[in-house]
Design a protein around this motif. Structure first.
Motif, mmCIF file in Angstrom:
data_model
loop_
_atom_site.group_PDB
_atom_site.id
_atom_site.type_symbol
_atom_site.label_atom_id
_atom_site.label_comp_id
_atom_site.label_asym_id
_atom_site.label_seq_id
_atom_site.Cartn_x
_atom_site.Cartn_y
_atom_site.Cartn_z
ATOM 1 N N ASP A 13 -4.947 -7.917 3.375
ATOM 2 C CA ASP A 13 -5.251 -6.795 2.494
ATOM 3 C C ASP A 13 -4.517 -6.888 1.166
ATOM 4 O OD1 ASP A 13 -7.069 -5.596 4.109
ATOM 5 O OD2 ASP A 13 -5.731 -4.055 4.893
ATOM 6 N N ILE A 14 -3.316 -7.427 1.184
ATOM 7 C CA ILE A 14 -2.527 -7.467 -0.042
ATOM 8 C C ILE A 14 -3.196 -8.333 -1.107
ATOM 9 C CG2 ILE A 14 -1.038 -9.418 0.630
ATOM 10 C CD1 ILE A 14 1.279 -7.812 -0.638
ATOM 11 N N ALA A 42 3.902 -1.518 9.756
ATOM 12 C CA ALA A 42 3.701 -0.388 8.846
ATOM 13 C C ALA A 42 3.516 -0.852 7.412
ATOM 14 C CB ALA A 42 4.889 0.568 8.934
ATOM 15 N N TYR A 43 3.997 -2.056 7.086
ATOM 16 C CA TYR A 43 3.928 -2.547 5.718
ATOM 17 C C TYR A 43 2.829 -3.583 5.509
ATOM 18 C CZ TYR A 43 8.419 -0.217 5.186
ATOM 19 O OH TYR A 43 9.416 0.723 5.155
ATOM 20 N N PHE A 44 2.026 -3.842 6.554
ATOM 21 C CA PHE A 44 0.971 -4.837 6.385
ATOM 22 C C PHE A 44 -0.004 -4.391 5.288
ATOM 23 C CE2 PHE A 44 -3.284 -6.494 7.198
ATOM 24 C CZ PHE A 44 -3.017 -7.856 7.142
ATOM 25 N N GLY A 45 -0.350 -5.330 4.432
ATOM 26 C CA GLY A 45 -1.258 -5.026 3.337
ATOM 27 C C GLY A 45 -0.559 -4.601 2.068
ATOM 28 N N ASP A 46 0.737 -4.291 2.173
ATOM 29 C CA ASP A 46 1.516 -3.900 1.002
ATOM 30 C C ASP A 46 2.829 -4.663 0.935
ATOM 31 O OD1 ASP A 46 -0.018 -1.737 -0.362
ATOM 32 O OD2 ASP A 46 0.128 -0.801 1.607
ATOM 33 N N SER A 47 2.882 -5.805 1.588
ATOM 34 C CA SER A 47 4.127 -6.567 1.621
ATOM 35 C C SER A 47 3.843 -8.044 1.828
ATOM 36 C CB SER A 47 5.023 -6.061 2.770
ATOM 37 O OG SER A 47 4.415 -6.351 4.022
ATOM 38 N N ILE A 84 -4.243 -11.626 10.476
ATOM 39 C CA ILE A 84 -4.213 -10.360 9.763
ATOM 40 C C ILE A 84 -4.194 -9.226 10.774
ATOM 41 C CG2 ILE A 84 -5.438 -11.217 7.718
ATOM 42 C CD1 ILE A 84 -7.941 -9.738 8.781
ATOM 43 N N ARG A 85 -3.924 -8.010 10.296
ATOM 44 C CA ARG A 85 -3.993 -6.822 11.135
ATOM 45 C C ARG A 85 -5.242 -6.018 10.796
ATOM 46 N NH1 ARG A 85 -0.265 -5.980 14.576
ATOM 47 N NH2 ARG A 85 1.738 -7.057 14.383
ATOM 48 N N ILE A 86 -5.808 -5.377 11.805
ATOM 49 C CA ILE A 86 -7.026 -4.575 11.646
ATOM 50 C C ILE A 86 -6.745 -3.188 12.209
ATOM 51 C CG2 ILE A 86 -9.477 -4.427 12.195
ATOM 52 C CD1 ILE A 86 -9.113 -7.487 13.035
ATOM 53 N N ASN A 87 -6.981 -2.161 11.401
ATOM 54 C CA ASN A 87 -6.654 -0.804 11.852
ATOM 55 C C ASN A 87 -7.870 -0.006 12.310
ATOM 56 O OD1 ASN A 87 -7.938 -0.260 9.474
ATOM 57 N ND2 ASN A 87 -6.099 0.452 8.386
ATOM 58 N N SER A 88 -8.959 -0.725 12.596
ATOM 59 C CA SER A 88 -10.197 -0.063 13.016
ATOM 60 C C SER A 88 -10.775 -0.768 14.237
ATOM 61 C CB SER A 88 -11.214 -0.081 11.867
ATOM 62 O OG SER A 88 -12.528 0.083 12.334
ATOM 63 N N LEU A 89 -11.148 0.006 15.241
ATOM 64 C CA LEU A 89 -11.768 -0.563 16.442
ATOM 65 C C LEU A 89 -13.106 -1.196 16.092
ATOM 66 C CD1 LEU A 89 -11.970 -1.032 19.487
ATOM 67 C CD2 LEU A 89 -12.872 1.310 19.713
ATOM 68 N N GLU A 90 -13.871 -0.541 15.227
ATOM 69 C CA GLU A 90 -15.173 -1.083 14.834
ATOM 70 C C GLU A 90 -15.025 -2.434 14.139
ATOM 71 O OE1 GLU A 90 -14.115 2.020 14.271
ATOM 72 O OE2 GLU A 90 -15.320 2.923 15.873
ATOM 73 N N LYS A 139 -1.634 0.819 16.856
ATOM 74 C CA LYS A 139 -2.418 1.236 15.688
ATOM 75 C C LYS A 139 -3.203 0.109 15.033
ATOM 76 C CE LYS A 139 0.736 5.035 14.645
ATOM 77 N NZ LYS A 139 1.656 5.641 13.647
ATOM 78 N N THR A 140 -2.894 -1.133 15.391
ATOM 79 C CA THR A 140 -3.602 -2.246 14.762
ATOM 80 C C THR A 140 -3.879 -3.350 15.764
ATOM 81 O OG1 THR A 140 -1.502 -3.282 14.074
ATOM 82 C CG2 THR A 140 -2.616 -1.869 12.462
#
Length: 534
Positions: A130-131, A62-67, A235-241, A272-273
């Motif tokens: 993302d961060i 939940a905190y990926f990209g902001d932590s 990294i995590r990816i939150n989009s299937l595309e 979700k990712t």
């Protein structure tokens, strides 16, 4: 006993994964509650793993990209186990004149691999997480103004959605271009520089050639590993595309986005990712030497290696190969440091902690020197956040011929400075700053950043606009480190940072002394103590 309990309790409850146990007095071997009950409302590591499986190997998604994340294990040896020795009689680096022996006159400028820096710090590597992308403005402008080295991390071109390719080679990456150009816009061309780190994936798509020829990058850093993990970048990816696109570009994506069942599960929200993973390498001496020569032929002015907290034999091998390849410097990253995304068990339990690692590096460097071999400059990384740690790491590396460790590389703390500034500036805009903060420091960035007027005297109205407040925050944080180092230098009566040495340190525990060879306090000056009195 307290240390043992603290080390074992994290096995089944970690803030990194947002897990906790029902009771505090856990089993010292397993970290489980002594009485595990069915109707427990808490989610421990075991409980959360029962629902989320491999997802729990990583910091809370939940905190990926902001932590950022790091180890939370106590390795039994850290920089607090050493003290800096202050000095009364004698002074080096300045005339023995009280009017000149003022701490602001101390110099923390140095160089590594021929790159001059105003403060002995490199920052990064900030790659495709993302961060890094979100907070790049503050990192790039702040680092340039401070005269430090800033490192663009791995996989930026490969992950950039707008990257353009020709025959499998990158010919343009707007994100990489943005990162490099923003630093250079505020760089004085004298102190610090921007480096681009490349891993196996980057080499395959020609990132080196692109950044050297098109973006005029001077420093290329080959990545062999990091202290937080011994596997490739993640990294995590939150989009299937996006997951499908990155798989087409050659990355390993988990779970497989091309699997119809996986696609259905993602669309249902069962997860979700996706995870994007990079390949790992196993360098060969001849290929490393050839690679360094090729990079120089491309136009790289400085070639470096970034490696992780590998076993002692690998430290020796790295030092030997780097010596033969004549790399300009090596960054060694000890266990315990930070990451944008790494497996939590690996961060805690794998690798050589920073002080142990530096001791091995120094041993290897001395052996090479004894045999008349070239020794590259060293930058140490691994949980550094302040000036006392920096002083100790550099001083420990000076056996009398100048420090082998020239700079410290840090990642999490600069990001923390930038993120904190971003958040508090956002609160200021909304009028939602904590009342106590407003009472102490003011309600606007112009007031609560202490160096606002100093920077505006030099850069005018650009401060707060072209120079974002996040950059002001990073610059201010680095100024604190600079002034803190100057105070320590003055206290040791060494007014240039390249003068500090092992003689300025004492160990506080037998283990610290045994690992590093630094004498304990009661052993310091024992050879001259009585002679002074007699």
């Amino acid at each position: 006993m307290e240390r043992v309990l603290r080390n074992s309790s994290y096995l089944n409850a970690m803030s990194t994964t947002s897990t906790r146990t029902r009771v505090r007095d856990v089993n010292p071997q397993s970290g489980m509650c002594p009485l595990c009950i069915r109707d427990c409302p808490s989610l421990c590591e075991i409980g959360l793993s029962a629902f989320r499986g491999r997802e729990v190997l990583y910091p809370d998604p939940a905190y990926f990209g902001d932590s950022t994340a790091s180890s939370l294990k106590d390795y039994g040896l850290d920089w607090s186990h050493f003290n800096i020795l202050s000095r009364l009689v004698g002074v080096e680096g300045v005339d023995p004149d009280p009017d000149k022996m003022l701490f602001p006159n101390a110099s923390v400028e140095t160089s590594i691999g021929g790159v001059r820096v105003k403060v002995p710090i490199a920052m990064g590597a900030y790659g495709s997480t993302d961060i890094a992308r979100k907070y790049w403005d503050g990192l790039a402008v702040g680092a340039a103004l401070a005269g430090a080295i800033l490192i663009v991390g791995e996989n930026v071109c490969g992950v950039d959605p707008a990257s353009e390719f020709s025959n499998g080679r990158v010919v343009r990456s707007p994100e990489m271009e943005r990162r490099v150009k923003l630093f250079k816009e505020f760089w004085d061309g004298k102190y610090g520089d921007i480096a681009v780190q490349t891993n196996i994936e980057d080499q395959r798509i020609g990132v080196d050639e692109y950044v050297i020829s098109k973006l005029e990058v001077n420093i290329v850093e080959r990545k062999w590993g990091q202290g937080a993990k011994a596997i490739g970048g993640e990294i995590r990816i939150n989009s299937l595309e996006r997951a499908l696109e990155l798989k087409r570009r050659g990355y390993l994506i988990i779970p497989d986005p091309e699997d119809p069942d996986v696609q259905q599960a993602f669309k249902k929200g069962l997860f979700k990712t996706f995870e994007r993973h990079s390949r790992v390498g196993s360098p060969i001496k001849t290929s490393v030497i050839e690679d360094v020569e090729k990079l120089r032929e491309m136009g790289a002015k400085v070639v470096t290696i970034k490696t992780g907290a590998y076993r002692p034999a690998d430290v020796a091998w790295t030092m030997k190969v780097a010596s033969e390849a004549k790399v300009d410097y090596i960054t060694f990253d000890g266990a315990g440091g930070g990451t944008g995304m790494s497996p939590v068990p690996m961060m805690n339990e794998m690798g050589v902690p920073t002080i142990y690692l530096e001791s091995l590096i120094l041993k290897a460097a001395r052996i090479l020197r004894e045999h008349g071999k070239y020794v590259p400059d060293i930058s140490m990384a691994g949980a550094f956040i302040n000036e006392t740690q920096i002083f100790k790491a550099i001083a420990m590396s000076n056996f009398g011929d100048g420090p082998l460790v020239r700079t410290i590389t840090t990642g999490r703390s600069p990001l923390t400075a930038v993120m904190k500034a971003s958040y508090f500036c956002e609160l200021a805009e909304k009028g939602e700053l904590p009342k106590e903060f407003v009472r102490r420091f003011g309600d606007k960035p112009e007031k609560f950043f202490i160096l606002t007027d100093e920077l505006r005297a030099e850069y005018g109205d650009a401060v707060g606009r072209e120079i974002p407040w996040t950059a002001v925050a990073l610059y201010t944080y680095l100024e604190r480190i600079k002034d803190g180092l100057k105070q320590l230098l003055a206290g040791a009566r060494k007014f240039k940072i390249d003068l500090i040495s092992r003689d300025d340190l004492s160990a506080l525990t037998p283990l610290a002394s045994q690992v590093t060879g630094i004498p304990m306090v009661h052993e310091v000056d024992s050879d001259i103590f009585e002679s002074i009195l007699s």
